[in-house]
Motif scaffolding. Sequence first.
Motif, PDB file in Angstrom:
ATOM      1  N   LYS A 265      -3.939 -13.428  -0.164  1.00  0.00           N
ATOM      2  CA  LYS A 265      -3.213 -13.160  -1.400  1.00  0.00           C
ATOM      3  C   LYS A 265      -3.930 -12.039  -2.154  1.00  0.00           C
ATOM      4  N   PRO A 266      -3.307 -10.846  -2.257  1.00  0.00           N
ATOM      5  CA  PRO A 266      -2.011 -10.485  -1.688  1.00  0.00           C
ATOM      6  C   PRO A 266      -2.094 -10.223  -0.184  1.00  0.00           C
TER       7      PRO A 266
ATOM      8  N   PHE B 291       0.526  -5.759  -0.147  1.00  0.00           N
ATOM      9  CA  PHE B 291       1.945  -6.102  -0.265  1.00  0.00           C
ATOM     10  C   PHE B 291       2.104  -7.303  -1.185  1.00  0.00           C
ATOM     11  N   ASP B 292       2.377  -7.033  -2.453  1.00  0.00           N
ATOM     12  CA  ASP B 292       2.486  -8.110  -3.441  1.00  0.00           C
ATOM     13  C   ASP B 292       3.826  -8.822  -3.402  1.00  0.00           C
ATOM     14  N   SER B 293       4.923  -8.051  -3.266  1.00  0.00           N
ATOM     15  CA  SER B 293       6.265  -8.646  -3.278  1.00  0.00           C
ATOM     16  C   SER B 293       7.228  -7.699  -2.579  1.00  0.00           C
TER      17      SER B 293
ATOM     18  N   SER C 261       7.344   0.803  -1.627  1.00  0.00           N
ATOM     19  CA  SER C 261       6.488   0.966  -0.454  1.00  0.00           C
ATOM     20  C   SER C 261       6.293   2.442  -0.130  1.00  0.00           C
ATOM     21  N   PRO C 262       5.154   2.787   0.467  1.00  0.00           N
ATOM     22  CA  PRO C 262       4.914   4.186   0.857  1.00  0.00           C
ATOM     23  C   PRO C 262       5.779   4.567   2.057  1.00  0.00           C
ATOM     24  N   PRO C 263       5.870   5.850   2.364  1.00  0.00           N
ATOM     25  CA  PRO C 263       6.625   6.272   3.553  1.00  0.00           C
ATOM     26  C   PRO C 263       6.081   5.619   4.818  1.00  0.00           C
ATOM     27  N   ALA C 264       6.950   5.432   5.788  1.00  0.00           N
ATOM     28  CA  ALA C 264       6.530   4.838   7.061  1.00  0.00           C
ATOM     29  C   ALA C 264       5.421   5.681   7.687  1.00  0.00           C
TER      30      ALA C 264
ATOM     31  N   LYS D 121      11.648  -0.919   5.410  1.00  0.00           N
ATOM     32  CA  LYS D 121      11.455  -1.718   6.631  1.00  0.00           C
ATOM     33  C   LYS D 121      10.028  -2.246   6.771  1.00  0.00           C
ATOM     34  N   LEU D 122       9.191  -1.976   5.786  1.00  0.00           N
ATOM     35  CA  LEU D 122       7.804  -2.434   5.854  1.00  0.00           C
ATOM     36  C   LEU D 122       7.735  -3.959   5.823  1.00  0.00           C
ATOM     37  N   SER D 123       7.001  -4.539   6.793  1.00  0.00           N
ATOM     38  CA  SER D 123       6.784  -5.991   6.825  1.00  0.00           C
ATOM     39  C   SER D 123       5.598  -6.292   7.727  1.00  0.00           C
ATOM     40  N   THR D 124       5.166  -7.528   7.693  1.00  0.00           N
ATOM     41  CA  THR D 124       4.059  -7.946   8.565  1.00  0.00           C
ATOM     42  C   THR D 124       4.448  -7.836  10.036  1.00  0.00           C
TER      43      THR D 124
END
Length: 352
Positions: free
Chosen positions: A132-133, A164-166, A171-174, A190-193
């Motif tokens: 967290k985060p 990544f808080d929420s 989000s920054p560029p890919a 599209k940013l995710s774990t």
Amino acid sequence: MVGFDYDELVNATGSFSPTRLVGKGSHGMVYKAMLLNKMVALKKPLQHRDNHYKLENEICVLSSLPKNQHVISLLGTSQDHSNNNKLIVMEFMPNGSLHDLLHLAPTPPPWPKRVEIFIQVARAVQFLHEGKPTVIHRDIKSENILFDSDWNAKLADFGLAVLFDSPSQVSPPAAGTIGYLDPCYTTPSKLSTKNDVFSFGVVLLEIISCRKVIDVSKSPASIVDWAVALIEEERIDEICDARIGLPMDMSSTIRHILYVAASCVSSNVENRPTIGGIVTEMENCVIERVRLPIWISMWRNLVRRKKKDIAKKWQQENCATVLEQSDDGVLGDHVSSGKLLLWQVLADAGKE
């Protein structure tokens, strides 16, 4: 976090002498230096605005994390106030990168070591994703997995990492490294774990095969396209590093890890597992591999004990009498051939 004197760090590296250079990447240079009787690593960004931003980002991310045995440690920073140049001081990793171990070392790593690396890297990613985060690394690759003096693997280079808080945050560029970069990660939204999970899956394939993740001399050039097709056809042996034989007792473990890797690089993001699920799967897989040799060892001990008992009985009794008690000579056949029936071994084991 410790603040180091800039001039002291410059002197410790011999004014950034090439003889102290231990690593070079697209974002900066890494030098080794002796500080307070301890060898450390100094990262100096290349002279480009983006690289200075990445260094600042790495400081921000690493300083927000608690210490973890699977993630490289930030020891401190330093700044040259005359030109605002910054350095970061990190723990020194004397045994190089996973990329070097797989592709440059004269002797390939044994299979048990590869499994150990799988789990250590998975735990590093789990630490980032479940904190967290949440931290999304965005550049998991063999060059960013380093080894300490005991050959423990640690995840490094957080220049592209995101706190990544929420889901609603901007989000920054890919970004990432071709070959490891999730092809589904095309826009900031599209940013995710699951982007890190894809990259981790590529690293698994690379460790098992020792093939480059992109090799234009081969078809298909992508390690993902090549390996997934073979996994689907159950041609597992063709993926494994041909330089070192795969022990029989590890075959099922490596097969299982390849299935995990295939799920990580699935083109359907929703089908990819979480890193927590991956760690559980891999640890259970290793536990099962350990259980088998233990059972085999117990079995062999019981067989040896049974054979000794029978040999002693044969010394004490008349061989002819024993054979007469067996109508068809089965007992005699088994003793003379060195074979034992399962019920004989287990029956004696139950008496003890």
